[in-house]
Design a protein around this motif. Structure first.
Motif, PDB file in Angstrom:
ATOM      1  N   UNK A   1       0.855  -1.092   0.147  1.00 56.79           N
ATOM      2  CA  UNK A   1      -0.055   0.078  -0.062  1.00 56.79           C
ATOM      3  C   UNK A   1       1.008   1.114  -0.118  1.00 56.79           C
ATOM      4  N   UNK A   2       0.722   1.914  -1.045  1.00 57.24           N
ATOM      5  CA  UNK A   2       1.622   3.205  -1.203  1.00 57.24           C
ATOM      6  C   UNK A   2       1.002   4.434  -1.404  1.00 57.24           C
ATOM      7  N   UNK A   3       1.709   5.577  -1.083  1.00 59.71           N
ATOM      8  CA  UNK A   3       0.943   6.827  -1.417  1.00 59.71           C
ATOM      9  C   UNK A   3       2.185   7.436  -2.203  1.00 59.71           C
ATOM     10  N   UNK A   4       2.071   8.164  -3.520  1.00 62.25           N
ATOM     11  CA  UNK A   4       2.826   8.545  -4.232  1.00 62.25           C
ATOM     12  C   UNK A   4       2.623  10.207  -4.429  1.00 62.25           C
ATOM     13  N   UNK A   5       3.580  11.255  -4.739  1.00 67.11           N
ATOM     14  CA  UNK A   5       3.570  12.477  -4.919  1.00 67.11           C
ATOM     15  C   UNK A   5       4.073  12.728  -6.471  1.00 67.11           C
ATOM     16  N   UNK A   6       3.279  13.224  -7.341  1.00 69.11           N
ATOM     17  CA  UNK A   6       3.548  13.199  -8.670  1.00 69.11           C
ATOM     18  C   UNK A   6       3.458  14.925  -9.151  1.00 69.11           C
ATOM     19  N   UNK A   7       4.426  15.025 -10.252  1.00 72.45           N
ATOM     20  CA  UNK A   7       4.505  16.502 -10.541  1.00 72.45           C
ATOM     21  C   UNK A   7       3.831  16.404 -12.355  1.00 72.45           C
ATOM     22  N   UNK A   8       2.973  17.462 -12.516  1.00 71.11           N
ATOM     23  CA  UNK A   8       2.429  17.687 -13.578  1.00 71.11           C
ATOM     24  C   UNK A   8       3.243  18.748 -14.378  1.00 71.11           C
ATOM     25  N   UNK A   9       4.053  18.863 -15.239  1.00 72.57           N
ATOM     26  CA  UNK A   9       4.648  19.802 -15.828  1.00 72.57           C
ATOM     27  C   UNK A   9       4.267  19.922 -17.234  1.00 72.57           C
ATOM     28  N   UNK A  10       3.707  21.364 -17.503  1.00 74.24           N
ATOM     29  CA  UNK A  10       3.274  21.836 -18.802  1.00 74.24           C
ATOM     30  C   UNK A  10       4.272  22.581 -19.468  1.00 74.24           C
ATOM     31  N   UNK A  11       4.643  22.425 -20.659  1.00 75.91           N
ATOM     32  CA  UNK A  11       5.531  23.513 -21.494  1.00 75.91           C
ATOM     33  C   UNK A  11       4.570  23.626 -22.763  1.00 75.91           C
ATOM     34  N   UNK A  12       4.856  25.197 -23.169  1.00 81.98           N
ATOM     35  CA  UNK A  12       4.085  25.514 -24.400  1.00 81.98           C
ATOM     36  C   UNK A  12       3.341  26.947 -24.116  1.00 81.98           C
ATOM     37  N   UNK A  13       2.395  26.963 -25.231  1.00 82.65           N
ATOM     38  CA  UNK A  13       1.540  27.972 -25.218  1.00 82.65           C
ATOM     39  C   UNK A  13       0.162  27.657 -25.684  1.00 82.65           C
ATOM     40  N   UNK A  14      -0.645  28.599 -25.939  1.00 83.52           N
ATOM     41  CA  UNK A  14      -1.883  28.395 -26.385  1.00 83.52           C
ATOM     42  C   UNK A  14      -2.144  27.571 -27.575  1.00 83.52           C
ATOM     43  N   UNK A  15      -1.017  27.756 -28.380  1.00 82.62           N
ATOM     44  CA  UNK A  15      -1.061  27.003 -29.699  1.00 82.62           C
ATOM     45  C   UNK A  15      -0.748  25.696 -29.584  1.00 82.62           C
TER      46      UNK A  15
END
Length: 356
Positions: A213-227
């Motif tokens: 039984x585990x708990x994870x910390x995740x990062x969500x990285x977004x690069x870019x622009x509206x296009x």
């Protein structure tokens, strides 16, 4: 002995706030005297953006959106052209951390696709036939309590959850999911980066034996622009809170510290985003794995604004030889050490509430 150059900062933690004065010395060591064409110190801070491999070719038209974002770039002349005449030369310096216009200094962050880093570099320019001497060190930037991106407090948002074989979403074939039920709660999904994530979890029932039984910390990285943009999720840390076929209907405590180097306050800008998620992972004895993900907002430090509290804390740090708190940290308005001393000092003696 060959010639060398080094940078020593007065603050051994190497952690500063925007508009702080960075002080230190440049040490030049050489077996004999030599001529130089000038000595400069440069402060450089930027956001480095990288598209993941799966996005290469897809967003080539939006390459400009992944160029580094410069936050600070200052150069200070330490010495005019001349001669280093001694075996060890020390040159003191001080420079203010002031970002570019309309460019706040974000907190230091080491990610996979987004990196926010700050460097000090000293350059000793030599004569034509000699190689220039260079030394670079990294230092950290954190938000001060008055920083525009640290103005909002972390508002507690307790989150109760119940995960069953019918409720899970991230699975292709629910027929293969064994019957189980997990319940519990997290103290808050809006967390202060200096405080741990806490909560409790209960295995109500499970058709198959449990392996982990585990708990994870995740990062969500977004690069870019509206296009066009690239959005990638990677794991920061994984903590096992249950090993083997854990007992049913027993409260299992959850406690996770946020690793300071690899996390930062949730950040959303025009060119990039840094967000976080908490995942509860259940691994069965046959290695089948079930996970449930919840978004998590991380806020910056919000130190006490009570000046009496700060002054009392500073007096404690400086006068009590057994406090174990370096004196130089107290010079930074004691905003960080008030939190470190909280567990040591008598809570009745201090007012930890903000003036509102």
């Amino acid at each position: 002995m060959s010639s060398s150059v080094d940078i020593r900062l007065n603050r051994h933690t190497k952690t500063y706030n925007e508009n702080d004065i960075v002080q230190g010395i440049v040490i030049i060591s050489a077996p004999t005297s030599f001529k130089h064409n000038g000595i400069t110190l440069t402060v450089d801070g930027s956001v480095q953006l990288h598209l993941s491999g799966k996005s290469v070719g897809v967003f080539e038209a939006f390459y400009n959106s992944t160029k580094p974002v410069s936050l600070i770039n200052q150069t200070l002349e330490l010495a005019k052209p001349g001669q280093i005449s001694t075996v060890r030369t020390e040159i003191p310096f001080q420079i203010q951390l002031k970002g570019k216009p309309n460019k706040p200094l974000y907190e230091t962050y080491h990610g996979v696709f987004v990196n926010i880093q700050y460097f000090l570099r000293v350059d000793v320019k030599r004569t034509f036939l000699s190689k220039d001497m260079t030394k670079q060190i990294e230092f950290n930037v954190e938000y001060s309590p008055t920083h525009e991106l640290a103005a909002e407090k972390a508002v507690a948002k307790p989150a109760a959850f119940e995960i069953t074989s019918e409720s899970i979403r991230a699975v292709q074939n629910k027929v293969d999911v064994p019957k189980f039920k997990i319940s519990g709660h997290l103290g808050s999904l809006c967390c202060t980066i200096t405080n741990p994530l806490s909560g409790e979890l209960i295995i109500e029932e499970s058709e198959l034996p449990i392996k982990s039984l585990e708990i994870q910390l995740l990062r969500i990285e977004t690069c870019g622009c509206a296009e066009g943009f690239s959005r990638d999720s990677t794991e920061i840390q994984n903590i096992q809170i249950g090993d083997g076929d854990v007992a049913r209907k027993i409260e299992i405590p959850i406690r996770m510290l946020f690793p300071r180097t690899f996390t930062c306050p949730t950040l959303i800008t025009t060119n990039f985003k840094i967000e976080f998620e908490i995942s509860i992972v259940l691994v069965f004895d046959d290695d089948r794995m079930i996970s449930e993900i919840s978004p998590c907002v991380i806020c910056a430090i919000h130190a006490p604004s009570d000046r009496k509290c700060l002054q009392t804390c500073m007096d404690y740090c400086i006068n009590d030889s057994e406090s174990g708190i370096p004196i130089d940290l107290c010079n930074n308005a004691c905003t960080t050490m008030c939190y470190s001393a909280r567990g040591t000092l008598d809570s009745d003696e201090f007012n930890w509430e903000d003036d509102e």
